[in-house]
Design an enzyme around this catalytic site. Structure first.
Site: not given
Length: 159
Positions: A41, A46-48, A51
């Site tokens: 998401a 974590g995804c930030t 990315a």
């Protein structure tokens, strides 16, 4: 347990909408090496981290001949906000129905804090798109960590 892909096999082709507008088709990236990573998401910690790490290494990947595509089940508008908020330079694609994730084995049952749930399995693939458009897997990694994964990938790819 979802199907796991292995290096040397043909990668599932896809066409998905991009946060930058339009669509991207994997087999249309003829002659390119493509890093395809799946994440749960946009705008989560974590995804930030992942990315932003891909963005900070973007020039290294580009110089080594790689194109980076991040895929999540988020709608395009959320991906656009994510790109803008974090100044991301990679291409983010929307797989709302999770069709592509399932084809790659990047969606299914996973263990989160001791509990089995269904969701996106953080995964990374390297695909060599042949001159005839056939996408061949050269690397398939499942259950990767958000933190440190991009550095590890660079070491594994020798860049």
């Amino acid at each position: 347990m979802s199907t796991r892909l292995a290096p040397g096999t043909i990668a599932p082709d896809f066409t998905l909408p991009s946060a930058g507008g339009g669509t991207i088709t994997l087999s249309g990236l003829v002659g390119q090496q493509v890093i395809v990573y799946f994440y749960p998401a946009a705008m989560t910690p974590g995804c930030t981290t992942q990315a932003v790490d891909f963005t900070s290494h973007h020039q290294r990947f580009t110089d080594a001949g790689y194109t980076v595509l991040g895929i999540s089940p988020d709608p395009v508008e959320k991906l656009r906000r994510f790109v803008e908020k974090e100044s991301l330079t990679l291409t983010l694609l929307s797989d709302i129905d999770r069709r592509v994730m399932k084809a790659y084995g990047a969606y299914g049952l996973k263990n989160v804090y001791g509990k089995e749930i269904e969701g996106v399995i953080r995964s990374t693939f390297v695909v060599d798109v042949q001159d005839d458009g056939r996408p061949i897997l050269s690397l398939a990694q499942y259950n990767v960590r958000a933190t440190g994964h991009v550095d590890k990938l660079c070491r594994e790819l020798g860049i």
